[in-house]
Write a protein that holds these residues in place. Structure first.
Motif, PDB file in Angstrom:
ATOM      1  N   PHE A 224      12.812   6.875  -0.964  1.00  0.00           N
ATOM      2  CA  PHE A 224      11.641   6.378  -0.935  1.00  0.00           C
ATOM      3  C   PHE A 224      10.830   5.117  -1.300  1.00  0.00           C
ATOM      4  CE2 PHE A 224      11.674  11.146  -1.639  1.00  0.00           C
ATOM      5  CZ  PHE A 224      10.606  11.603  -1.105  1.00  0.00           C
ATOM      6  N   GLY A 225      10.724   4.575  -0.498  1.00  0.00           N
ATOM      7  CA  GLY A 225      10.136   3.330  -0.437  1.00  0.00           C
ATOM      8  C   GLY A 225       8.735   2.872   0.685  1.00  0.00           C
ATOM      9  N   ASP A 226       8.752   1.474   0.096  1.00  0.00           N
ATOM     10  CA  ASP A 226       7.130   1.008   0.835  1.00  0.00           C
ATOM     11  C   ASP A 226       7.471  -0.123   1.396  1.00  0.00           C
ATOM     12  OD1 ASP A 226       6.962   0.437  -1.891  1.00  0.00           O
ATOM     13  OD2 ASP A 226       5.092  -0.594  -0.855  1.00  0.00           O
ATOM     14  N   GLY A 227       8.792  -1.176   0.603  1.00  0.00           N
ATOM     15  CA  GLY A 227       8.914  -2.404   0.622  1.00  0.00           C
ATOM     16  C   GLY A 227      10.009  -2.937   1.166  1.00  0.00           C
ATOM     17  N   ALA A 242       9.757   6.732   4.264  1.00  0.00           N
ATOM     18  CA  ALA A 242       8.609   5.215   4.163  1.00  0.00           C
ATOM     19  C   ALA A 242       7.984   5.730   3.737  1.00  0.00           C
ATOM     20  CB  ALA A 242       8.758   4.490   5.681  1.00  0.00           C
ATOM     21  N   MET A 243       6.752   5.211   3.020  1.00  0.00           N
ATOM     22  CA  MET A 243       5.481   5.575   2.382  1.00  0.00           C
ATOM     23  C   MET A 243       4.218   4.861   3.499  1.00  0.00           C
ATOM     24  SD  MET A 243       5.704   7.318  -0.019  1.00  0.00           S
ATOM     25  CE  MET A 243       4.199   7.560  -0.461  1.00  0.00           C
ATOM     26  N   VAL A 257       8.067   9.835   7.585  1.00  0.00           N
ATOM     27  CA  VAL A 257       6.761   8.594   7.051  1.00  0.00           C
ATOM     28  C   VAL A 257       6.161   9.403   6.910  1.00  0.00           C
ATOM     29  CG1 VAL A 257       5.010   6.509   7.522  1.00  0.00           C
ATOM     30  CG2 VAL A 257       6.974   6.596   9.141  1.00  0.00           C
ATOM     31  N   ALA A 258       6.452   9.024   4.558  1.00  0.00           N
ATOM     32  CA  ALA A 258       5.467  10.234   4.268  1.00  0.00           C
ATOM     33  C   ALA A 258       3.842   9.613   4.398  1.00  0.00           C
ATOM     34  CB  ALA A 258       5.555   9.638   2.640  1.00  0.00           C
ATOM     35  N   GLU A 259       2.938  10.679   3.808  1.00  0.00           N
ATOM     36  CA  GLU A 259       1.561   9.821   3.781  1.00  0.00           C
ATOM     37  C   GLU A 259       1.372   8.621   2.652  1.00  0.00           C
ATOM     38  OE1 GLU A 259      -2.256  12.492   3.410  1.00  0.00           O
ATOM     39  OE2 GLU A 259      -0.706  14.455   3.654  1.00  0.00           O
ATOM     40  N   ASP A 260       0.418   7.498   2.358  1.00  0.00           N
ATOM     41  CA  ASP A 260       0.727   6.464   1.359  1.00  0.00           C
ATOM     42  C   ASP A 260       0.125   7.200   0.329  1.00  0.00           C
ATOM     43  OD1 ASP A 260      -2.053   7.169   0.610  1.00  0.00           O
ATOM     44  OD2 ASP A 260      -3.022   6.015   2.495  1.00  0.00           O
TER      45      ASP A 260
END
Length: 276
Positions: A224-227, A242-243, A257-260
């Motif tokens: 899991f990641g966002d950056g 990805a968040m 793509v997950a929820e934030d």
């Protein structure tokens, strides 16, 4: 889908919400996954001592990937399973270049972070993010002049990072530094921050090294990641997530793509794919 054996989690903007908190739903999902024998692995740009205590105190953690993949550590005895550091001489050359620009830089060495004390005292001039201001003030060791300190060390450097609120300066450096320093990887996780590591110090290679150590395949890994510093592990993992708050190019590269991070995106994916 292959049975998941490892869940690797970026912290800021991923497992932690925008207030840098671990929510109860995320904590419960991790605990339930660990009870099923899944290794839960914090995978962060921070050194381990800078990981929030509520993460470090989770009783089911056995390994951590830190400093963007510069180190994989077994937590029971501190054994280092993977290491990728920057030669001091090249770091000094990098700092010579950064001195030409209006940025504040620090470095990680031997699992601690260091910064020129006069720069630390005015970090708010370089980042408006109050969380990062607090981290720099509380988790960096001030030295009289960082470049001179690096020159005097016998150890290599795990990471250099810099802060700037000037978007044009950041964009130019992210374009020019890889050309001048091809042995380094330059990434960014928040708008005012750029992280620089040795090229093999990335979350993807570190995660695959840990998977090999544990006898797992890439297909048995979820990440899991966002950056942008999460791209290598999202691509390396059999299931890359990805968040919802991730940069758009990161989402494009992910399998899901997950929820934030403020709506328990991590927990919801784990519940759906690992706990049913």
């Amino acid at each position: 889908m292959n049975e998941i054996k490892i869940i690797a989690l970026d912290l800021d903007g991923t497992l932690l919400n925008s207030q840098k908190e671990l929510t109860e739903r995320n904590r419960a999902a991790l605990s339930a996954a660990a009870e099923r024998g899944i290794e839960i692995v914090p995978t962060t740009g921070r050194f381990y001592g800078a990981v929030p205590e509520e993460i470090r105190c989770l009783p089911f953690l056995h390994y951590a990937i830190t400093i963007n993949g510069a180190q994989v550590q077994r937590l029971s005895d501190g054994a280092v399973l993977y290491r990728a550091e920057m030669p001091r001489t090249q770091v000094v050359e990098l700092m010579d270049e950064l001195d030409r620009w209006p940025v504040a830089y620090d470095c990680y060495c031997d699992n601690s972070a260091y910064i020129t004390a006069s720069v630390q005292a005015k970090i708010e001039d370089y980042t408006a993010d109050v969380h990062y201001q607090r981290m720099v003030r509380q988790l960096r060791r001030g030295v009289p002049e960082l470049k001179a300190w690096v020159q005097g060390q016998s150890r290599d450097i795990q990471k250099v990072q810099f802060f700037t609120e000037e978007t044009e300066v950041k964009a130019r450096l992210m374009k020019e530094l890889p050309q001048k320093f091809p042995d380094f990887i330059i990434t960014s996780a928040i708008p005012s921050n750029v992280e620089i590591n040795q090229h093999s110090a990335n979350k993807g290679e570190a995660l695959l090294a840990l998977a090999h150590h544990l006898g797992c395949t890439a297909e048995q890994v979820m990440a899991f990641g966002d950056g942008f510093n999460d791209v290598t592990m999202i691509r390396a993992a059999g299931t890359g997530v990805a968040m919802g708050n991730a940069f758009a190019p990161v989402k494009v590269l992910a399998d899901l793509v997950a929820e934030d991070c403020d709506h328990d995106g991590v927990a919801k994916v784990i519940e759906m794919l690992c706990l049913t």
